[in-house]
Design a protein around this motif. Structure first.
Motif, short mmCIF file in Angstrom:
data_model
loop_
_atom_site.label_atom_id
_atom_site.label_comp_id
_atom_site.label_asym_id
_atom_site.label_seq_id
_atom_site.Cartn_x
_atom_site.Cartn_y
_atom_site.Cartn_z
N MET A 89 15.24 41.29 -15.67
CA MET A 89 16.36 42.22 -15.86
C MET A 89 16.53 43.00 -14.56
O MET A 89 15.55 43.36 -13.91
N ARG A 90 17.74 43.30 -14.20
CA ARG A 90 17.95 44.01 -12.94
C ARG A 90 17.41 45.44 -13.04
O ARG A 90 17.60 46.12 -14.04
N ARG A 95 24.07 49.14 -17.03
CA ARG A 95 22.70 49.58 -17.24
C ARG A 95 21.75 48.86 -16.30
O ARG A 95 21.95 47.71 -15.95
N GLU A 97 15.97 52.30 -19.99
CA GLU A 97 17.32 51.81 -19.69
C GLU A 97 18.10 52.99 -19.17
O GLU A 97 18.13 54.03 -19.82
N GLN A 104 10.64 49.22 -15.75
CA GLN A 104 9.41 49.28 -16.52
C GLN A 104 8.36 50.00 -15.69
O GLN A 104 8.03 49.56 -14.61
N VAL A 137 11.79 44.17 -15.50
CA VAL A 137 11.35 43.71 -16.82
C VAL A 137 11.51 42.19 -16.85
O VAL A 137 12.59 41.68 -16.58
N ILE A 175 9.52 50.79 -21.02
CA ILE A 175 10.80 50.29 -20.51
C ILE A 175 11.85 51.38 -20.63
O ILE A 175 11.99 51.99 -21.70
N PHE A 221 17.33 48.41 -15.79
CA PHE A 221 16.16 48.39 -16.66
C PHE A 221 14.91 48.51 -15.80
O PHE A 221 14.74 47.72 -14.87
#
Lengths: 337, 791
Positions: free
Chosen positions: B543-544, B573, B584, B577, B530, B582, B575
């Motif tokens: 985001m990882r 968490r 989590e 996509q 993401v 998306i 993330f």
């Protein structure tokens, strides 16, 4: 016909002798006397041929068993004597012991757990929500109108597709209120993000604990009760709190809460910039607009909310002077807690 | 926002020290961030009158000034152009100490001895003016007076940290009003002495608002015949206190009145207008405009433009234009005082990336009814300080005047929300002191002054009462509010449990940034990541999607610091996509690198390996009563042939393997790193099984060992499973207790030693039964693996 040997008696005699053996010489004597080729038991076994056939088998088995038993006892005694000798001569109590490895929980986890435990004791349960949030939950439902300057209080990361990274865990308030009816008493710890440059005092990510309580007849005095109770448990009974008016869109009245400086106790020092107080959290009475957003009647329901940064609390509690240490994860740092 | 302590005293009488004032204001929500002296201290400077000025015989830039400093007459050398007989100026005599600590001595300048010197404002730290000697008001100055005392320079800058809901406090008068609320008196507004003349302003200019949404009120005055010059010291002092630079009298007055009243003003050079009009309109598509900082900017569609009907003059509420700027030759100004729509200003300001003092006030909401006072006050000052003629009347277009909001506040409600017992008259006093119009009764009727846009509801009034009544006086109520049945989030408890198990296995928990560098991701992760629209930097712009990169970074950090054993885990968490959706999820990861944890003096050092990691995971699963299985499966983050899927029964839980060397190198890690990645949600579901008691065995077990020689490719686990098949009812446990390669075993073979426990639930097994089962097992190994029994 030879006499039938009394194996039980001989075994008992040997065992007693072994008990008395205190050194290698005595052990050697025992071994040749009982277990050696010319030992008592060997002689018995060799003498089996002289026995009546019906006795041969019985005595043979007994003698063999006795031999095994004595051998085991001898080995054990020898081992014990050797270890005694080794202890006396070679034991180095300064060498490292054989330890089981032990890791550690991250200091932020430890602090979060402590906070959760304290509030759990005051009847708060834990809830969480997504870190990638919508504008509605992060801002609008919390009474940050679009284009309102209050939005500048929280520099926000935006994500593709009309999402953002939550700037606080306050959206959990809305998510819980939507699902539950009062009374609700919730603690929401979790990651939050701010688009802020990284330096010793600030980081683009932090952990927040949001707490909130909504029910009939909750007042500012109750908020003070809960926060004073928390501070006494977390920082110690001598900790004093100071409530200053402030502004947050989702609380009214709002307050900033300071704690008497942990280093100087309020007299003034470098840590508190000679003010005697350290800011620890923001709080207030939940704004009626927030209740309206979730269809609670603000005439019937009142409540309070508070939010605090776990890094900040950890830094104060352990006098950590650089927030980046939490996220570098140097094991020499982590092992200190 | 900053003003000085003595400035505030102009509007309200108080005798608190600066510190005490700061503390009291802070406790009603008007936080003082810092108090600093207004000027750096100097001493030994007194007022002298210049009696005579002679040119220096050699250096014509220098003059010899004969001065009287009240104690006598002396001659000092001076290089400034503005010295003339009759001028009162500061004189630093020998022994004087100036800002910066410089001590004044008698010096010889161009061959002439000068006992001290006459000072410029810059030398005294009072302004940036360094070319001219400071000129003192001849009406007030007396020779020999100490300058510090004459100017009353003991003053402090109070720097406020204001909350965004209080635009009224972005003014000296607003801050004074807060002090008034503390004391219970009202502020003194500055008196207005406006002398108009020279015809009606309305005959010289018209004002037309075509965008009433953007600009609900626009008022203008014309001040003619002005002379642009430096501001007097008192005005410079005000600007200095406000943290602003002095430019010239006209601009300084506009800024000063903005700080005093909170109403931003703008002065245009009226001669630059192509038509005698003000037309306020929204920006047109593609409109460009050059602001006074000489930047050509594209105007956002909903910017409010101030024009003369032909050319644009200013971006309303944000910044003036270069072309209409007041300059040294300006003779007539059009002075603007207006009210702009806060949202429009905010959007335009953000899109332009321009944060002017004016915009910061307009976007928070100035007082629409304060427009006229600020305009008149500034015009009056322009007449006074610039010799200007204020034309008659303001041209004020205000089609829909804003009336004070009327609210009611119930005293019962106040006490209920705050948890106090305040009497209604006390509430009325507080609101009156804040300049609210108040009528008492069972409910209090309140007229909210228009400078308080933040007060729109009863609850806002409750806060006003609470903050002035003092939060400290609210009781601390510790009632046992009746326990609410609580159900702690089960994932949270599970997480704690797993963390404790892993800590017991010698691992340290780490907490890493969820924002990572897209350039270091594996292709698979990059496809899921993401992206942030407004990242801090490229390194932290996505985001990882897994914990892999974050943990490799921790490994690298510790390796670089010579930490010998790196055994870490994180639960957090990730993330992902997929097709714009998306997700989590909770993930857990374990990484091992460096030396294994051993008793070094006894066994020596060895590197961590596969079996260390597998052992940790098996222990964790055992604690959850789960049996972990591995099977070879390719994963992009792992090296070929060292890449496995983790599963429990039919459920895949994650992966385990050796980090691919090329991936590790992206993080500057050059040693083997073993890692496992778990889907934490799945683990939690799998780990819910509770224990069920089984009776303890009542009959003894018998043990038999065997060692077999098999091909090196045979898996130990397969040997174990095969042995179990030989007598499922009787075999309780099978353990491999030795694996050996090397002489005398052939190079392509290995010896595996296996111990088998036999036990029946309902009887003691005889030797014969055990031997029988055991030889079956050995036989099976021979058949299945071509095993050879090692004697």
């Amino acid at each position: 016909m030879a006499d039938v040997p009394d194996i039980d008696r001989l075994t008992a005699q040997a065992a007693a002798e072994l008990e008395r053996a205190e050194d290698q010489q005595a052990l050697d004597g025992f071994k040749s006397r009982w277990l050696g080729r010319k030992g008592e038991l060997s002689l018995i076994l060799r003498g089996l041929k002289d026995l009546a056939p019906e006795q041969r088998r019985e005595i043979g088995v007994a003698a063999n068993q006795a031999r095994e038993k004595l051998q085991a006892a001898y080995d054990q005694r020898k081992g014990a004597l050797e270890q005694n000798k080794a202890v006396a001569v070679d034991l180095d109590y300064t060498l490292p012991g054989r330890t089981v490895p032990r890791g550690g929980l991250h200091v932020l986890t430890q602090v979060t757990d402590e906070i959760v435990r304290i509030f759990y004791g005051m009847g708060f349960e834990v809830a969480d929500g997504p870190e990638i949030e919508t504008d509605y939950y992060n801002f609008t439902a919390l009474n940050f109108p679009p284009d309102h300057p209050a939005r500048d209080m929280q520099d926000t990361f935006f994500v593709e597709g009309d999402y953002l990274l939550r700037t606080h865990t306050s959206p959990v308030q809305i998510r819980v209120f939507e699902k539950r009816r009062p009374p609700v008493r919730i603690l929401a710890p979790g990651r939050s993000y701010r688009n802020e440059a990284i330096n010793a005092r600030s980081y683009c990510m932090f952990h927040q604990v949001e707490g909130f309580y909504a029910a009939a007849d909750v007042s500012f005095a109750d908020l003070k009760g809960v926060l004073v109770g928390f501070a006494e448990q977390f920082f110690g009974a001598e900790a004093k709190l100071r409530f200053r008016p402030s502004f947050f869109p989702f609380t009214e009245p709002s307050t900033e809460v300071d704690i008497s400086c942990l280093l100087c106790g309020g007299k003034g020092c470098r840590l508190c910039k000679y003010e005697g107080w350290l800011e620890i959290l923001g709080a207030g009475m939940i704004d009626p607009e927030v209740f309206r957003a979730v269809n609670y009647d603000p005439e019937r329901i009142s409540g309070f909310a508070f939010g605090m940064g776990i890094e900040r609390l950890a830094m104060m509690k352990y006098r950590i002077d650089d927030i980046r240490l939490f996220f570098e994860n140097d094991l020499r740092f982590l092992a200190q807690f | 926002m900053q003003v000085s302590y003595k400035w505030l005293q102009e509007y309200i009488a108080f005798d608190w020290s600066p510190d005490e004032l700061a503390r009291r204001l802070t406790m009603i929500g008007t936080a003082v961030e810092r108090i600093t002296p207004l000027y750096e201290k100097f001493s030994g400077v007194r007022i002298a009158r210049i009696e005579k000025v002679d040119r220096h015989s050699g250096q014509d830039r220098l003059s010899l000034c004969t001065i009287n400093d009240g104690t006598g007459v002396r001659v000092v050398v001076c290089g400034a152009p503005n010295v003339h007989p009759g001028l009162y100026a500061p004189y630093a005599m020998p022994g004087a100490v100036l800002p910066g600590g410089m001590e004044v001595k008698t010096a010889t300048i161009a061959g002439v001895s000068s006992p001290g010197f006459l000072c410029s404002e810059a030398e005294l730290g009072l302004s940036e003016e360094s070319d001219r000697i400071m000129e003192l008001d001849p009406e007030a100055a007396e020779t020999g007076m100490d300058l510090w005392e004459f100017l009353d320079l003991d003053d402090w800058i109070m720097q406020f940290e204001l909350t965004p809901n209080r635009p009224d406090c972005m003014s000296a008068l607003g801050l004074a009003r807060e002090i008034g609320a503390l004391i219970g008196t009202k502020v003194r507004r500055p008196e207005l002495e406006l002398h108009e003349g020279g015809g009606a302003a309305a005959e010289r200019v018209t004002v037309q608002i075509d965008d009433p949404d953007g600009c609900p009120r626009y008022a203008a005055r014309i001040v003619d015949n002005i002379e642009i010059k430096p501001s007097p010291f008192w005005l410079k002092r005000r600007l200095h206190a406000a943290g602003m630079r002095s430019l010239n009298n006209i601009v300084d007055i506009a800024n000063y009145i903005m700080i005093e009243t909170g109403q931003p003003l703008h002065a245009f050079d009226f001669a630059t207008f192509s038509r005698p009009n003000i037309v306020v309109r929204a920006a047109t598509a593609g409109e460009e405009f050059t602001t006074l900082d000489n930047e050509r900017r594209a105007m956002p569609a909903d910017a409010v433009m101030i024009t003369d009907g032909a050319a644009a003059l200013a971006v309303g509420g944000i910044m003036g234009g270069l072309a209409s700027e007041v300059s040294a030759v300006t003779r007539a100004v059009l002075l603007e005082s207006a009210y702009f729509n806060p949202s429009r200003i905010r959007r335009t300001r953000k899109q332009l990336g321009l944060a002017s003092e004016a915009a910061l006030r307009f976007e928070k909401g100035v007082d629409p009814n304060g427009v006229g006072f600020a305009l008149d006050r500034a015009a009056a000052l322009m007449a006074e300080l610039a010799g200007g003629q204020v034309l008659q009347g303001a041209v004020d277009v205000y089609p829909a005047p804003v009336a004070p909001l009327r609210l009611e506040v119930r005293p019962v409600r106040v006490n209920k929300i705050i948890g106090v017992d305040l009497a209604s008259p006390r509430m009325i006093d507080i609101l009156s002191a804040l300049e609210f119009g108040v009528t008492g009764g069972k409910t209090i009727a309140v007229a909210v002054p228009t400078f308080r846009p933040d007060i729109t509801r009863e609850i806002d009034l409750i806060e006003e009462i609470a903050r002035i009544a003092d939060y400290g006086a609210i009781p601390v109520r510790r009632k046992a509010a009746g326990r609410i049945p609580t159900a702690v989030n089960p994932l949270n408890q599970f997480e704690t449990r797993i963390k404790e198990i892993l800590v017991g296995e010698g691992l340290f928990e780490v907490v890493t940034n969820s924002l990572v560098d897209p350039r270091r991701l594996t292709p698979g992760e990059a496809g899921l990541a993401v992206k942030l629209k407004n990242p801090l930097s490229e390194e932290l712009s996505v985001m990882r999607a897994s914990l892999c990169g974050s943990l490799l970074q921790v490994v690298a950090h510790n390796l670089n610091r010579q930490v010998p054993t790196i055994a870490i885990f994180e639960i957090g968490r990730v993330f992902q996509q997929v097709d714009g959706v998306i997700r989590e999820r909770h993930a857990a990861a374990v990484m091992l690198a460096g030396n294994a944890f051993v008793t070094r003096w006894e066994t020596g050092v060895r590197a961590v390996d596969f079996y260390d990691l597998k052992g940790i995971l098996v222990t964790m699963c055992r604690a959850l009563r789960l049996e972990l299985e591995l099977c070879a499966a390719p994963y992009e983050m792992f090296a070929d042939r060292a890449s496995f899927e983790l599963r429990v029964g039919e459920t895949p839980l994650g992966s385990l393997g050796l980090i691919a060397p090329e991936l590790a190198r992206r993080y500057d890690v050059k040693i083997p790193v073993w890692a496992a990645f778990l889907d934490f949600d799945k683990l939690e579901r799998a780990g819910r099984a509770t224990a069920v008691y089984r009776p303890l065995p009542r009959f003894p077990k018998a043990e038999r060992d065997c060692a077999v020689i098999v091909s090196r490719s045979v898996k130990g686990g397969d040997l174990v499973e095969t042995v179990k098949r030989a007598a499922p009812e009787l075999i309780e446990q099978v353990d491999i207790f030795d694996v050996y390669t090397g002489k005398p075993i052939a190079a392509d073979k290995k010896s595996v030693a296996i111990s088998v426990s036999y036990r029946a639930e309902d009887r003691t097994l005889t030797d014969a039964q055990v031997n029988d089962a055991h030889s079956k097992a050995v036989e099976l190994l021979k058949n299945c693996f071509n095993a050879e029994l090692r004697e």
